[in-house]
Motif scaffolding. Sequence first.
Motif, PDB file in Angstrom:
ATOM      1  N   ALA A 318       0.854  -1.188   0.000  1.00 43.08           N
ATOM      2  CA  ALA A 318       0.000   0.000   0.000  1.00 43.08           C
ATOM      3  C   ALA A 318       0.889   1.235   0.000  1.00 43.08           C
ATOM      4  O   ALA A 318       1.877   1.287   0.730  1.00 43.08           O
ATOM      5  N   MET A 319       0.525   2.207  -0.810  1.00 47.55           N
ATOM      6  CA  MET A 319       1.278   3.459  -0.882  1.00 47.55           C
ATOM      7  C   MET A 319       0.328   4.620  -0.637  1.00 47.55           C
ATOM      8  O   MET A 319      -0.714   4.741  -1.286  1.00 47.55           O
ATOM      9  N   ARG A 320       0.688   5.475   0.308  1.00 46.48           N
ATOM     10  CA  ARG A 320      -0.131   6.637   0.660  1.00 46.48           C
ATOM     11  C   ARG A 320       0.076   7.756  -0.353  1.00 46.48           C
ATOM     12  O   ARG A 320       1.214   8.091  -0.682  1.00 46.48           O
ATOM     13  N   ALA A 321      -0.998   8.325  -0.866  1.00 48.99           N
ATOM     14  CA  ALA A 321      -0.903   9.466  -1.766  1.00 48.99           C
ATOM     15  C   ALA A 321      -0.592  10.704  -0.961  1.00 48.99           C
ATOM     16  O   ALA A 321      -1.117  10.898   0.143  1.00 48.99           O
ATOM     17  N   ASP A 334     -10.608  17.112   4.751  1.00 52.09           N
ATOM     18  CA  ASP A 334     -11.643  16.270   5.342  1.00 52.09           C
ATOM     19  C   ASP A 334     -12.113  15.187   4.375  1.00 52.09           C
ATOM     20  O   ASP A 334     -13.163  14.580   4.599  1.00 52.09           O
ATOM     21  N   ARG A 335     -11.369  14.940   3.287  1.00 57.24           N
ATOM     22  CA  ARG A 335     -11.816  13.963   2.307  1.00 57.24           C
ATOM     23  C   ARG A 335     -11.175  12.606   2.497  1.00 57.24           C
ATOM     24  O   ARG A 335     -11.377  11.701   1.689  1.00 57.24           O
ATOM     25  N   GLY A 336     -10.393  12.438   3.546  1.00 63.14           N
ATOM     26  CA  GLY A 336      -9.846  11.133   3.844  1.00 63.14           C
ATOM     27  C   GLY A 336      -8.454  10.925   3.283  1.00 63.14           C
ATOM     28  O   GLY A 336      -7.992  11.630   2.389  1.00 63.14           O
ATOM     29  N   ARG A 337      -7.775   9.928   3.856  1.00 62.93           N
ATOM     30  CA  ARG A 337      -6.461   9.532   3.356  1.00 62.93           C
ATOM     31  C   ARG A 337      -6.634   8.527   2.228  1.00 62.93           C
ATOM     32  O   ARG A 337      -7.497   7.657   2.299  1.00 62.93           O
ATOM     33  N   VAL A 351      -8.053   3.114  -2.304  1.00 67.01           N
ATOM     34  CA  VAL A 351      -8.758   2.997  -1.017  1.00 67.01           C
ATOM     35  C   VAL A 351      -8.718   4.359  -0.309  1.00 67.01           C
ATOM     36  O   VAL A 351      -7.661   4.991  -0.220  1.00 67.01           O
ATOM     37  N   THR A 352      -9.866   4.768   0.174  1.00 65.25           N
ATOM     38  CA  THR A 352      -9.979   5.998   0.948  1.00 65.25           C
ATOM     39  C   THR A 352     -10.332   5.636   2.387  1.00 65.25           C
ATOM     40  O   THR A 352     -11.282   4.874   2.614  1.00 65.25           O
ATOM     41  N   VAL A 420     -13.542   4.347   8.796  1.00 64.73           N
ATOM     42  CA  VAL A 420     -14.163   3.503   7.772  1.00 64.73           C
ATOM     43  C   VAL A 420     -13.297   3.595   6.529  1.00 64.73           C
ATOM     44  O   VAL A 420     -12.498   4.523   6.373  1.00 64.73           O
ATOM     45  N   MET A 421     -13.448   2.611   5.650  1.00 68.85           N
ATOM     46  CA  MET A 421     -12.714   2.653   4.391  1.00 68.85           C
ATOM     47  C   MET A 421     -13.679   2.388   3.248  1.00 68.85           C
ATOM     48  O   MET A 421     -14.680   1.676   3.388  1.00 68.85           O
ATOM     49  N   LEU A 422     -13.360   3.002   2.104  1.00 64.98           N
ATOM     50  CA  LEU A 422     -14.116   2.803   0.876  1.00 64.98           C
ATOM     51  C   LEU A 422     -13.148   2.338  -0.196  1.00 64.98           C
ATOM     52  O   LEU A 422     -12.127   2.983  -0.441  1.00 64.98           O
TER      53      LEU A 422
END
Length: 939
Positions: A318-321, A334-337, A351-352, A420-422
């Motif tokens: 997994a790589m974080r943007a 506020d739009r998530g990681r 994935v958010t 939560v994750m989407l």
Amino acid sequence: MSPPNGAAADDGARPDDGPAPGPAHDPAHDPAHDPVREPAPGLTPVPFPSLSKASATGAGSGTRTDGGTGCEDVQAPHGHAPTAADQVEVDEPLLAARVHRPSDLVRLLVGILGVAVLLAIAAFAHQTTAGLEQDISNGTGQAPDVLIKVAGLVSSIAVLLVPVAFAIERLIKRDGLRIADGVLAAVLAHGVTLAADLWVTQGASETIQDALTRPTGAGGALTDPVHGYLAPVIAYMTAVGMTRRPRWRVALWVVLLLDAFAMLVSGYTTPFSIVLTVLIGWSVAYGTLYAVGSPNVRPTGQNLLAGLRRVGFQPVSAMRAEAPEGPDSTDVSDRGRRYHVTLEDGPPLDVTVVDREQQAHGFYYRVWRRLTLRGITTRRSLQSLRQALEQEALLAYAAIAAGANAPKLIATSELGPDAVMLVYEHLGGRSLDSLADEEITDALSRNAWQQVRALQSRRIAHRRLTGDALVVDRSGTITLTDLRGGEIAAGDLVLRMDIAQLLTTLGLRVGAERSVASAVSVLGPDAVADCLPLLQPIALSRSTRSTLRRLARERADREREAVLESSRAAKAAREAGSVSPATRSATEKKAEKRALDDALDGAREEDLLSQIRQQVLLIRPQAPVEPARLERIRPRTLVSFIAGALGAYFLVTQLAHVEFGTTISEARWGWVGAAFAFSALTYFAAAMSLLGFVPERVPFLRTVLAQVAGSFVKLVAPAAVGGVALNTRFLQRAGIRPGLAVASVGASQLFGLASHVLLLLSFGYLTGTEKTPEMTPSRTVIAGLLTVAVLVLVVTAVPFLRKFVATRVRALFAGVVPRMLDVLQRPQKLLTGIGGMLLLTGCFVMCLDASIRAFGGGEDISYASIAVVFLAGNALGSAAPTPGGIGAVETTLTLGLIAAGLDSQVAFSAVLLFRVMTFWLPVLPGWISFNFLTRKGSI
């Protein structure tokens, strides 16, 4: 939700085995990591890798050194045997160890409000509080003595034993950080308790004392208004999070209720005292948590991977943007990681992760927008995680069903109780912001409008059509992302706001003409014309407004540089021709002025919104252009209302103690006439102070009328704003170029500020020496000088403040200095301006002195003290946001005169007369002058 076809299912996963969020990475315990993987197209990698290997059990990577955050390590899903697949890589930056939750601040404010309401009830509802205490006393007086003694003994021991037991339990689990927060909150609560006890016993009214205390019968002593041990315990238990643990919460509240019952029955306290104790402990706890920050319990990348395995995926890495920097960072915080996840088998995933901390970002901004904007439905300021997840999922499905290109949602899941994750199908491409201007073709712009048309055909509003929400894939197709803030069944107003936003977004990149043309080709001219009333900054996104403000500053800089360049060229031409300013003919002066006007016209640029309006009007000349009223209340209006209310309250409370009949009958009318005369002279002095910095010829009497008209303008604008705007407009109408008019008014204001400060220090020095033979300055002057020195040091030490001040000063001197050079060539003008400023201050001081003498107070105060009081009050009045400084001026002048030794009734009467003469009485002449000058075209 089920995983996509082909994804490996986790046979042993259970719905109730979701991973709990773990603490942030500790760099001291991160193991060695592999080289960074290259990101997928369109994903911005984090500049510094922080890869870590999961343990054989799939645990999170946050080894705790100080107890962590109280969350258990994430284990592999039930039934999932440790395999090589669990050895996954996570590339993400370190999470902050502590976060400041807006919810803690809200709870603090609610607690303070509760304390204020409780004290108000105790102060103004004495009969109600006395009756309530009597009813409780009668009800508890029938309790058996044995029960009372047992309850008191058990509660007094348990109220200290339970928190200590909880602390031991937390220390065993290495959660010492929360215990430290709790101890700090308890110490602060004890200090607040002591302060409250001191205030109630020595400074509060009798009704508040009666509601919070009871006599002990020993020499008239009273019980403690706030319990010195109970408030710290409540603060401790709230800060350490005991209220979120059911068993400990029940145990502690039972102990607290027993303790309160025992004290009530024994007559040691009152019901209001118990409630005040609880509110103080609760408020101090949340204030402490907000000040020092709460331990970060946001889920890490390892928790994310465990959650993906739970819903049937087999992640490998997994790589974080990277989050954007600059003005966009606040808008998207506020739009998530976002993570790019690679699977063992199958295409990658986007994935958010949304947690409570990120969801709270922008909370105050959303609350303010909700309160101030009318007719615009915005999402709730406080949403639960479940509501946020359901809204984003609904909008994702609705957008695809409407025929728009949107990311496909394939799975959702909770990551413990706080996140939560989407999971979306991977969307390869680049955002519109990352494209070069030449890559944004007309076909691409039309494709963006086609997506918006598809959404609006089903009444779906996006609400944030900025450049980073429009993703362009390799085939040149636009995909709409960031649908989380959108609306279903949106109204016409919100749909037109989307059109206005996208017009501006594309206009910033390709220009107004191409942006409007592409919109008309897809939506039609009528739909585009209908959005013109909403084409205003308040209706646009936060990042777009920031960009427009930056462009406006750049345009102003270019215009100023063009004027200065033209002025320098004209001066060089004069020097080359050896022509002095005094010998120049009128024709040469007009030619030079025309050249400066041409330079300004050539450099002047219209803002983007005006350009878009013009392009739309070329297509639909009858389109409505009047901006819609979107703001319910403006910040300046709110501040003015609050300040005006405080000023009115001060005036009403003072008027209640003034006997107007006696005051008016004893007034000395000769001094009242003198005050009126000095007030009239101030307008002639103000005209002199302005014309002294204007080299051109301007009619003196008409300038005096403009100063009188300023008395009317003060009613609708702050004193420091209305006068500057009116004088600038007057000089422009008198034939002076806008740039030179602004520079003249700026020079006048700058000299006025300098003379104001010098006079304040001089009179302050005289005030300190008038009662002593030595020339020793007063302590007030010394304190003022030290305060100014400290402020200067702070400004020069803080880079942000230093840059802010330097930019403003540079902008000021860029226009003022050339103008001052012209004025210095005419010493008579400069003497007129400086003399007018001194005369203006002297007339105001003499008017205040005459007002004091009109009520017999001239012998009690010196002229120097009156001057100091006036200069201080005038400074605060200019800084106050209220029209004419209402409230601030009256309060400062009255308190200053009283501090200088004047009787309070005389001081208030004198200030009231002074304000009538200088502010209220000139309103009618000012209105007449304003209308006269308007008809003559002078303003």
